[in-house]
Design a protein around this motif. Structure first.
Motif, PDB file in Angstrom:
ATOM      1  N   ASN A   1      22.375 -10.574 -66.494  1.00 56.13           N
ATOM      2  CA  ASN A   1      21.704  -9.637 -67.389  1.00 56.13           C
ATOM      3  C   ASN A   1      21.142  -8.457 -66.592  1.00 56.13           C
ATOM      4  O   ASN A   1      19.936  -8.346 -66.358  1.00 56.13           O
ATOM      5  CB  ASN A   1      20.595 -10.342 -68.168  1.00 56.13           C
ATOM      6  N   ASP A   2      22.043  -7.573 -66.168  1.00 58.41           N
ATOM      7  CA  ASP A   2      21.648  -6.339 -65.495  1.00 58.41           C
ATOM      8  C   ASP A   2      21.568  -5.224 -66.539  1.00 58.41           C
ATOM      9  O   ASP A   2      20.536  -4.594 -66.728  1.00 58.41           O
ATOM     10  CB  ASP A   2      22.665  -6.003 -64.404  1.00 58.41           C
ATOM     11  N   ASP A   3      22.665  -5.025 -67.260  1.00 61.20           N
ATOM     12  CA  ASP A   3      22.714  -4.096 -68.383  1.00 61.20           C
ATOM     13  C   ASP A   3      22.656  -4.924 -69.663  1.00 61.20           C
ATOM     14  O   ASP A   3      23.556  -5.724 -69.932  1.00 61.20           O
ATOM     15  CB  ASP A   3      24.001  -3.275 -68.332  1.00 61.20           C
ATOM     16  N   PHE A   4      21.600  -4.738 -70.461  1.00 64.30           N
ATOM     17  CA  PHE A   4      21.373  -5.594 -71.628  1.00 64.30           C
ATOM     18  C   PHE A   4      22.538  -5.564 -72.611  1.00 64.30           C
ATOM     19  O   PHE A   4      22.990  -6.610 -73.086  1.00 64.30           O
ATOM     20  CB  PHE A   4      20.082  -5.188 -72.345  1.00 64.30           C
ATOM     21  N   ASP A   5      23.050  -4.368 -72.923  1.00 60.92           N
ATOM     22  CA  ASP A   5      24.128  -4.251 -73.908  1.00 60.92           C
ATOM     23  C   ASP A   5      25.392  -4.961 -73.438  1.00 60.92           C
ATOM     24  O   ASP A   5      26.099  -5.596 -74.237  1.00 60.92           O
ATOM     25  CB  ASP A   5      24.433  -2.782 -74.200  1.00 60.92           C
ATOM     26  N   ARG A   6      25.689  -4.856 -72.154  1.00 58.93           N
ATOM     27  CA  ARG A   6      26.877  -5.535 -71.632  1.00 58.93           C
ATOM     28  C   ARG A   6      26.690  -7.050 -71.657  1.00 58.93           C
ATOM     29  O   ARG A   6      27.611  -7.798 -71.999  1.00 58.93           O
ATOM     30  CB  ARG A   6      27.182  -5.060 -70.211  1.00 58.93           C
ATOM     31  N   ALA A   7      25.485  -7.501 -71.295  1.00 57.22           N
ATOM     32  CA  ALA A   7      25.206  -8.938 -71.321  1.00 57.22           C
ATOM     33  C   ALA A   7      25.300  -9.479 -72.746  1.00 57.22           C
ATOM     34  O   ALA A   7      25.831 -10.572 -72.973  1.00 57.22           O
ATOM     35  CB  ALA A   7      23.817  -9.213 -70.742  1.00 57.22           C
ATOM     36  N   LEU A   8      24.811  -8.714 -73.721  1.00 57.26           N
ATOM     37  CA  LEU A   8      24.900  -9.120 -75.123  1.00 57.26           C
ATOM     38  C   LEU A   8      26.357  -9.193 -75.569  1.00 57.26           C
ATOM     39  O   LEU A   8      26.754 -10.139 -76.258  1.00 57.26           O
ATOM     40  CB  LEU A   8      24.134  -8.140 -76.000  1.00 57.26           C
ATOM     41  N   ALA A   9      27.163  -8.214 -75.171  1.00 59.19           N
ATOM     42  CA  ALA A   9      28.595  -8.216 -75.519  1.00 59.19           C
ATOM     43  C   ALA A   9      29.285  -9.433 -74.914  1.00 59.19           C
ATOM     44  O   ALA A   9      30.148 -10.057 -75.552  1.00 59.19           O
ATOM     45  CB  ALA A   9      29.252  -6.928 -75.041  1.00 59.19           C
ATOM     46  N   ASP A  10      28.916  -9.790 -73.690  1.00 63.26           N
ATOM     47  CA  ASP A  10      29.506 -10.970 -73.048  1.00 63.26           C
ATOM     48  C   ASP A  10      29.136 -12.240 -73.815  1.00 63.26           C
ATOM     49  O   ASP A  10      29.991 -13.103 -74.064  1.00 63.26           O
ATOM     50  CB  ASP A  10      29.021 -11.088 -71.604  1.00 63.26           C
ATOM     51  N   LEU A  11      27.861 -12.353 -74.184  1.00 64.96           N
ATOM     52  CA  LEU A  11      27.402 -13.532 -74.919  1.00 64.96           C
ATOM     53  C   LEU A  11      28.106 -13.627 -76.266  1.00 64.96           C
ATOM     54  O   LEU A  11      28.568 -14.704 -76.676  1.00 64.96           O
ATOM     55  CB  LEU A  11      25.883 -13.448 -75.109  1.00 64.96           C
TER      56      LEU A  11
END
Length: 204
Positions: free
Chosen positions: A167-177
């Motif tokens: 979870n470095d970039d929140f939007d990218r981490a959310l997309a991954d999840l």
């Protein structure tokens, strides 16, 4: 009968797990987040029954004795646990269930439900993790120091999980999840039940 999937999400305190799960709920339908029981004090803004079921140590221990928990653990001098009935009823009803639990609880559930999907969330650095804990403004320096020590212990179990998200970039981490949840729903076994009539018609 369409049976839901159980997702386990773990992370050290301050890694952003709760914020990611909250955002996922707002972006994706078809699953429920199981509300855990805990004996820790209720924090400002938290709601009983939404964030946690806040109970006394005596109540929690009574539930343990009655076998009402799918998993439970003692963390930071407090108990945390997942009620068995809540999870099993949701899964039987075709709902995906997402559990936010620590590595101890995750290990217990993987033993009981080996088909579950487990996800671990890491912070981008220890410095960032400490800054996030301080930014909460809820803990004194000694508590933060203890949380940092426990975070390292928690993170050492990352390789027990199926998926790893940083979870470095929140939007990218959310997309991954989100992609993990969506991909699981497209597995052949699950899709063949959802589209049984269509498949039967195509192969008639």
């Amino acid at each position: 009968m369409n049976i839901g999937t159980l997702f386990i999400v773990s992370a050290p305190s301050g890694a952003g797990k709760t914020s990611l799960v909250k955002a996922l709920r707002e972006n994706l339908d078809g699953f429920t987040v199981s509300v855990s029981h805990t004996t820790r004090a209720q924090r400002p803004g938290e709601v009983h029954g939404r964030d946690y079921f806040f109970v006394s140590h005596a109540e929690f221990e009574t539930m343990i004795e009655a076998g009402e928990f799918l998993e439970h653990a003692r963390v930071f001098d407090n108990y945390y646990g997942t009620a068995r009935a809540t999870v099993e009823n949701a899964l039987a009803g075709g709902q995906d269930v997402l559990l936010e639990i620590d590595w101890q609880g995750a290990r217990q559930i993987r033993t009981l439900m080996p088909d579950c999907i487990s996800i671990f969330i890491l912070p981008p650095s220890l410095r960032t993790l400490e800054e996030r804990l301080k930014a909460r403004g809820q803990d004194d320096p000694d508590t933060i120091a203890r949380r940092m020590r426990d975070a390292i212990s928690e993170m050492s179990h990352y390789n027990e999980y199926d998926y790893l998200i940083v979870n470095d970039d929140f939007d990218r981490a959310l997309a991954d999840l989100r992609s993990i949840v969506v991909a699981s729903r497209l597995k052949t076994g699950r899709q063949s039940e959802v589209y049984k009539d269509l498949i039967d018609g195509l192969l008639a």
